[in-house]
Scaffold this motif. Structure first.
Motif, PDB file in Angstrom:
ATOM      1  N   THR A 141       2.019   3.680  11.903  1.00  0.00           N
ATOM      2  CA  THR A 141       2.012   4.349  12.986  1.00  0.00           C
ATOM      3  C   THR A 141       0.717   5.116  13.486  1.00  0.00           C
ATOM      4  OG1 THR A 141       4.415   4.219  13.099  1.00  0.00           O
ATOM      5  CG2 THR A 141       3.496   5.886  14.682  1.00  0.00           C
ATOM      6  N   VAL A 142       0.273   5.132  14.697  1.00  0.00           N
ATOM      7  CA  VAL A 142      -0.999   5.864  14.757  1.00  0.00           C
ATOM      8  C   VAL A 142      -0.371   6.910  15.860  1.00  0.00           C
ATOM      9  CG1 VAL A 142      -3.206   6.128  15.804  1.00  0.00           C
ATOM     10  CG2 VAL A 142      -2.760   3.998  14.661  1.00  0.00           C
ATOM     11  N   LEU A 143      -0.614   8.181  15.432  1.00  0.00           N
ATOM     12  CA  LEU A 143      -0.409   9.340  16.365  1.00  0.00           C
ATOM     13  C   LEU A 143      -1.248   9.727  17.525  1.00  0.00           C
ATOM     14  CD1 LEU A 143       0.369  12.226  13.740  1.00  0.00           C
ATOM     15  CD2 LEU A 143       2.230  11.012  15.104  1.00  0.00           C
ATOM     16  N   SER A 144      -0.745   9.711  18.625  1.00  0.00           N
ATOM     17  CA  SER A 144      -1.265  10.099  19.739  1.00  0.00           C
ATOM     18  C   SER A 144      -0.556  11.122  20.603  1.00  0.00           C
ATOM     19  CB  SER A 144      -1.513   8.723  20.614  1.00  0.00           C
ATOM     20  OG  SER A 144      -0.083   8.477  21.215  1.00  0.00           O
ATOM     21  N   LYS A 145      -1.373  11.871  21.422  1.00  0.00           N
ATOM     22  CA  LYS A 145      -0.807  13.243  22.150  1.00  0.00           C
ATOM     23  C   LYS A 145       0.465  12.762  22.719  1.00  0.00           C
ATOM     24  CE  LYS A 145      -4.050  16.473  23.173  1.00  0.00           C
ATOM     25  NZ  LYS A 145      -5.030  17.122  24.220  1.00  0.00           N
ATOM     26  N   VAL A 146       0.910  11.855  23.292  1.00  0.00           N
ATOM     27  CA  VAL A 146       2.146  11.259  23.912  1.00  0.00           C
ATOM     28  C   VAL A 146       3.125  11.058  23.094  1.00  0.00           C
ATOM     29  CG1 VAL A 146       1.527   8.883  24.279  1.00  0.00           C
ATOM     30  CG2 VAL A 146       3.104   9.989  25.960  1.00  0.00           C
ATOM     31  N   TRP A 147       2.735  10.805  21.906  1.00  0.00           N
ATOM     32  CA  TRP A 147       3.810  10.291  20.928  1.00  0.00           C
ATOM     33  C   TRP A 147       4.189  11.383  19.896  1.00  0.00           C
ATOM     34  CZ3 TRP A 147       7.486   7.878  19.426  1.00  0.00           C
ATOM     35  CH2 TRP A 147       7.568   7.405  18.201  1.00  0.00           C
ATOM     36  N   VAL A 148       3.401  12.380  19.600  1.00  0.00           N
ATOM     37  CA  VAL A 148       3.794  13.208  18.536  1.00  0.00           C
ATOM     38  C   VAL A 148       4.984  14.090  18.770  1.00  0.00           C
ATOM     39  CG1 VAL A 148       2.942  15.732  17.749  1.00  0.00           C
ATOM     40  CG2 VAL A 148       1.517  13.761  17.875  1.00  0.00           C
ATOM     41  N   PRO A 149       5.426  14.463  19.947  1.00  0.00           N
ATOM     42  CA  PRO A 149       6.717  15.040  20.187  1.00  0.00           C
ATOM     43  C   PRO A 149       7.940  14.151  19.659  1.00  0.00           C
ATOM     44  CG  PRO A 149       5.500  15.537  22.103  1.00  0.00           C
ATOM     45  CD  PRO A 149       4.910  14.452  21.273  1.00  0.00           C
ATOM     46  N   HIS A 150       7.781  12.846  19.745  1.00  0.00           N
ATOM     47  CA  HIS A 150       8.820  11.769  19.558  1.00  0.00           C
ATOM     48  C   HIS A 150       8.733  11.005  18.196  1.00  0.00           C
ATOM     49  CE1 HIS A 150       9.453  12.618  23.975  1.00  0.00           C
ATOM     50  NE2 HIS A 150       8.078  12.388  23.851  1.00  0.00           N
ATOM     51  N   VAL A 151       7.670  11.493  17.339  1.00  0.00           N
ATOM     52  CA  VAL A 151       7.589  10.722  16.119  1.00  0.00           C
ATOM     53  C   VAL A 151       8.886  10.441  15.125  1.00  0.00           C
ATOM     54  CG1 VAL A 151       6.730  12.337  14.682  1.00  0.00           C
ATOM     55  CG2 VAL A 151       5.968  10.082  14.574  1.00  0.00           C
ATOM     56  N   TRP A 152       9.490  11.647  15.382  1.00  0.00           N
ATOM     57  CA  TRP A 152      10.621  11.782  14.447  1.00  0.00           C
ATOM     58  C   TRP A 152      11.872  10.734  14.702  1.00  0.00           C
ATOM     59  CZ3 TRP A 152      15.607  12.687  16.564  1.00  0.00           C
ATOM     60  CH2 TRP A 152      15.406  13.193  18.023  1.00  0.00           C
ATOM     61  N   LYS A 153      11.858  10.292  16.000  1.00  0.00           N
ATOM     62  CA  LYS A 153      12.925   9.374  16.444  1.00  0.00           C
ATOM     63  C   LYS A 153      12.416   8.117  15.660  1.00  0.00           C
ATOM     64  CE  LYS A 153      13.890  11.189  21.177  1.00  0.00           C
ATOM     65  NZ  LYS A 153      13.537  11.081  22.577  1.00  0.00           N
ATOM     66  N   LEU A 154      11.316   7.568  15.810  1.00  0.00           N
ATOM     67  CA  LEU A 154      10.939   6.489  15.064  1.00  0.00           C
ATOM     68  C   LEU A 154      11.222   6.544  13.486  1.00  0.00           C
ATOM     69  CD1 LEU A 154       9.631   3.699  15.121  1.00  0.00           C
ATOM     70  CD2 LEU A 154       7.433   4.782  14.836  1.00  0.00           C
ATOM     71  N   TYR A 155      10.845   7.427  13.171  1.00  0.00           N
ATOM     72  CA  TYR A 155      11.121   7.770  11.715  1.00  0.00           C
ATOM     73  C   TYR A 155      12.481   7.582  11.424  1.00  0.00           C
ATOM     74  CZ  TYR A 155      10.730   9.397   6.763  1.00  0.00           C
ATOM     75  OH  TYR A 155      11.067   9.385   5.475  1.00  0.00           O
ATOM     76  N   LYS A 156      13.303   8.141  12.275  1.00  0.00           N
ATOM     77  CA  LYS A 156      14.893   7.965  11.756  1.00  0.00           C
ATOM     78  C   LYS A 156      15.136   6.715  12.163  1.00  0.00           C
ATOM     79  CE  LYS A 156      19.330   9.798  13.047  1.00  0.00           C
ATOM     80  NZ  LYS A 156      19.938  10.807  14.006  1.00  0.00           N
ATOM     81  N   TYR A 157      14.739   5.890  13.057  1.00  0.00           N
ATOM     82  CA  TYR A 157      15.115   4.631  13.307  1.00  0.00           C
ATOM     83  C   TYR A 157      14.742   3.520  12.335  1.00  0.00           C
ATOM     84  CZ  TYR A 157      14.169  -0.162  15.437  1.00  0.00           C
ATOM     85  OH  TYR A 157      14.148  -1.312  15.540  1.00  0.00           O
ATOM     86  N   LEU A 158      13.521   3.735  11.781  1.00  0.00           N
ATOM     87  CA  LEU A 158      12.899   3.057  10.740  1.00  0.00           C
ATOM     88  C   LEU A 158      13.855   3.147   9.294  1.00  0.00           C
ATOM     89  CD1 LEU A 158       9.073   3.268  11.281  1.00  0.00           C
ATOM     90  CD2 LEU A 158      10.640   1.321  12.039  1.00  0.00           C
ATOM     91  N   THR A 159      14.566   4.026   9.178  1.00  0.00           N
ATOM     92  CA  THR A 159      15.058   4.394   7.989  1.00  0.00           C
ATOM     93  C   THR A 159      16.249   3.519   7.699  1.00  0.00           C
ATOM     94  OG1 THR A 159      16.825   5.928   8.904  1.00  0.00           O
ATOM     95  CG2 THR A 159      14.947   6.763   7.861  1.00  0.00           C
ATOM     96  N   TYR A 160      16.640   2.545   8.887  1.00  0.00           N
ATOM     97  CA  TYR A 160      17.561   1.467   8.969  1.00  0.00           C
ATOM     98  C   TYR A 160      17.143   0.187   8.263  1.00  0.00           C
ATOM     99  CZ  TYR A 160      20.489   4.895  11.314  1.00  0.00           C
ATOM    100  OH  TYR A 160      21.083   5.836  11.916  1.00  0.00           O
TER     101      TYR A 160
END
Length: 195
Positions: A141-160
């Protein structure tokens, strides 16, 4: 690539580069085998768009690489039959680029339905891993300005999913971008850490 990710330098280079001839790819695989490399990574473009990918994987499999890896956006892996063909040809590891959760993923990749499609790909890859636990899945996952505030949602999702490594990287190779473009893409490092 089917995407035009906001941070990707290859999006800017598309009109300035030509595909590598397939003979050159076979030569590179042969040279890697002759130099006793045990891992082979096919990357640098979207490999699942190359009509010769199965041939490359089969050729690499005959060269006895321990791991044959593709770095992909996963778009075409939403088709379970295609994924199975790649696996049978020798694919043993996927690095999946996934740059956003839900609608944010669609915005970052500039491709409507991107996240839904990647979700199907992740499910297909997980099923493959459950049938062969030697198969490996990593994410990038590459961080970008629009994405930083939401990265935790992806991290949680990927734990499945049965992911070995979840890599988060800072935008790189921005030499194709203007300073104005860079300032709209690159997140503040301190802000990224706090998030």
């Amino acid at each position: 690539c089917q995407y035009s990710c906001v941070f990707c330098f290859q999006t800017k280079m598309r009109n300035h580069t030509k595909p590598t001839p397939k003979e050159n790819i076979f030569t590179l695989i042969q040279e890697a085998a002759e130099n006793n490399n045990t891992f082979l990574i096919i990357s640098g473009w979207e490999p699942t768009l190359d009509q010769n990918l199965i041939d490359y994987l089969s050729f690499a499999k005959k060269k006895w690489f321990q791991k044959i890896i593709i770095h992909t956006n996963g778009y075409n892996l939403a088709d379970p039959e295609y994924l199975q063909l790649l696996y049978q040809a020798g694919l043993s590891w996927i690095i999946l680029s996934i740059h956003g959760f839900g609608e944010i993923g669609d915005i970052i990749t500039k491709k409507a339905g991107n996240f839904e499609n990647q979700n199907k790909a992740l499910i297909n890859i997980a099923r493959l891993i459950f049938s062969d636990n030697r198969f490996t899945l990593d994410t990038n996952t590459v961080l970008s300005k629009v994405w930083v505030p939401h990265v935790w949602k992806l991290y949680k999702y990927l734990t499945y999913f049965p992911i070995v490594r979840r890599m988060i990287t800072y935008p790189y190779s921005l030499f194709w971008f203007t300073l104005e473009e860079k300032s709209s893409i690159v997140p503040d490092l301190q802000e990224s850490i706090i998030q």
